[in-house]
Design a protein around this motif. Structure first.
Motif, PDB file in Angstrom:
ATOM      1  N   PRO A   1       1.854   7.669  -7.846  1.00  0.00           N
ATOM      2  CA  PRO A   1       3.252   6.826  -8.156  1.00  0.00           C
ATOM      3  C   PRO A   1       2.727   5.462  -9.045  1.00  0.00           C
ATOM      4  O   PRO A   1       3.693   5.064 -10.144  1.00  0.00           O
ATOM      5  N   GLU A   2       1.424   4.879  -9.210  1.00  0.00           N
ATOM      6  CA  GLU A   2       1.108   3.768 -10.031  1.00  0.00           C
ATOM      7  C   GLU A   2       0.256   4.486 -11.137  1.00  0.00           C
ATOM      8  O   GLU A   2      -0.568   3.716 -11.791  1.00  0.00           O
ATOM      9  N   ALA A   3       0.282   5.678 -11.302  1.00  0.00           N
ATOM     10  CA  ALA A   3      -0.496   6.190 -12.417  1.00  0.00           C
ATOM     11  C   ALA A   3      -0.508   5.474 -13.936  1.00  0.00           C
ATOM     12  O   ALA A   3       0.678   5.279 -14.166  1.00  0.00           O
ATOM     13  N   ARG A   4      -1.579   5.660 -14.569  1.00  0.00           N
ATOM     14  CA  ARG A   4      -1.698   5.015 -15.931  1.00  0.00           C
ATOM     15  C   ARG A   4      -2.346   6.155 -16.934  1.00  0.00           C
ATOM     16  O   ARG A   4      -3.127   6.793 -16.435  1.00  0.00           O
ATOM     17  N   VAL A   5      -1.296   6.625 -17.580  1.00  0.00           N
ATOM     18  CA  VAL A   5      -1.554   7.968 -18.049  1.00  0.00           C
ATOM     19  C   VAL A   5      -1.647   7.931 -19.736  1.00  0.00           C
ATOM     20  O   VAL A   5      -1.095   7.061 -20.483  1.00  0.00           O
TER      21      VAL A   5
END
Length: 425
Positions: free
Chosen positions: A184-188
């Protein structure tokens, strides 16, 4: 015969008129009578139906040439069983080298010189878009195009063209849903091709992560004429993203995977879009270097233990060995061609008349049609205003040299609503 369907033979006139084109006879034309009167029967007779496909057999996207192998193998398989209601399928394949202008020229050749009944599977978003205008003007069905751009399904002004695979927006939704739940805290960071293919998936991903904690921190494009994407990968690595979404065609996907694997200090979760998730991409990079990458699919994988006793898989493998021994049965592009060709035959079987108009109506009135190599729970459905035959996918992860499914089949329409038209710059 299904109830309510007029037998095609009843609509055939007694005489066929041969039209000359150039120095050789063209395909016969059928004069239609009865309930079929006034419709166009070019390219179809009581004995055959002529179909044209346009593929990048050469050029920067030539890895997709294997799609034509799968399609031809299925048509040959059907012909060996007597055809479709006695009609043999004549499949004419033309090379556009992934050049839109050349694709239009090949479409003209197929329609005016070869006098095909329908265009099947023009491949690639730029080429398909260019051909669509021509197909619409000549009222020729452009059936199950091999591209997931949303315009094929959402543009009801041009009913002669229809998509097949899940739209790129639908695929993007699957990845967004996965990250929102698993990371949920992914940096893409996103690598994408600078055309409607890349923009559709990128914009669809942006829309799907709205309201979540997933963040898009970098996005860089490439041109299909670029020699490589190594520079883009180096710049994306500087973003320190922990997820890399790879939206590219096979040649560039392989470069991105190899570059990512060789980097030190950056180890993102690598998500590769479905059109590039094939052995032709992964083998040259080395399976050992791409373990754990994720994609979304809708087709069964040949050789996977899940399908060892699957009748449809047995038919596919046997027919491919007989009709296309040069093809790699494990190639997902080969499977794609086979599956789309089976869908095309399903449409032929559902036509009320042997006419182009009847094909257009049939391809836009499918209801939960099953195909041998679609994953369980995935079927084809369309409507007059719905040109998205497949809208469900399932996530898979590479383990060894196999894609292993995880989670459930995701019906993107049920979870996100209809795919809206995409407005790209």
């Amino acid at each position: 015969m299904r109830a309510g369907v007029v037998p095609l033979a009843r609509c055939l006139a007694a005489s066929l008129v041969l039209l000359a084109s150039g120095c050789r006879p063209a395909s016969s034309e059928v004069t239609l009578t009865g309930d079929c009167a006034g419709q166009v029967g070019t390219g179809i007779t009581a004995e055959s139906v002529r179909v044209g496909g346009i593929y990048p057999l050469s050029g920067p996207a030539s890895a997709y040439a294997t799609v034509a192998q799968g399609a031809r193998a299925y048509f040959d398989h059907v012909n060996a069983r007597g055809g479709v209601e006695g009609r043999r399928i004549e499949f004419l394949v033309r090379d556009d080298a992934y050049q839109p202008a050349r694709a239009v020229e090949e479409a003209r050749r197929l329609v005016l010189h070869d006098r095909v009944f329908a265009l099947f599977q023009t491949l690639g978003t730029p080429s398909t878009a260019a051909v669509r205008e021509y197909a619409d003007r000549w009222r020729v069905p452009q059936v199950f195009v091999a591209t997931g751009a949303t315009q094929w399904g959402s543009d009801t002004r041009r009913p002669w063209t229809i998509g097949f695979q899940p739209s790129y927006v639908a695929e993007a939704r699957v990845y967004a849903r996965y990250l929102a739940k698993a990371r949920p805290e992914a940096r893409v960071a996103v690598l994408y091709q600078n055309d409607d293919f890349g923009h559709d998936l990128l914009d669809g991903f942006r829309q799907a992560i709205a309201g979540t904690s997933v963040r898009l921190v970098a996005a860089l494009s490439y041109e299909v004429t670029d020699p490589s994407v190594q520079g883009q990968l180096a710049n994306l690595a500087a973003s320190r993203a922990d997820v890399l979404l790879n939206v590219s065609t096979p040649k560039f996907a392989a470069q991105a995977l190899a570059t990512d694997a060789a980097m030190t200090g950056w180890n993102p979760l690598h998500i590769v879009n479905g059109v590039a998730a094939s052995p032709a991409v992964l083998k040259p990079v080395g399976y050992d270097k791409v373990q754990g990458i994720v994609t979304a699919g809708f087709q069964k994988e040949p050789g996977a233990p899940d399908w060892a006793d699957d009748p449809g898989m047995h038919t596919y493998l046997a027919a491919l060995a007989r009709h296309a021994p040069e093809a790699d049965p494990a190639g997902q592009q080969v499977v794609f061609g086979w599956t789309a060709a089976q869908a095309f035959v399903k449409v032929l079987e559902r036509m009320r008349c042997p006419s182009r108009e009847a094909m257009r109506a049939a391809m836009r009135s499918l209801s939960d049609v099953e195909l041998d190599l679609l994953l369980p729970g995935i079927t084809l459905s369309t409507g007059p205003d719905d040109g998205f035959p497949i809208e469900s996918m399932q996530l898979t992860r590479l383990e060894g040299n196999r894609w292993v499914r995880f989670g459930k089949v995701i019906d993107t329409r049920a979870e996100f609503g209809p795919v809206p038209p995409q407005d790209h710059p």
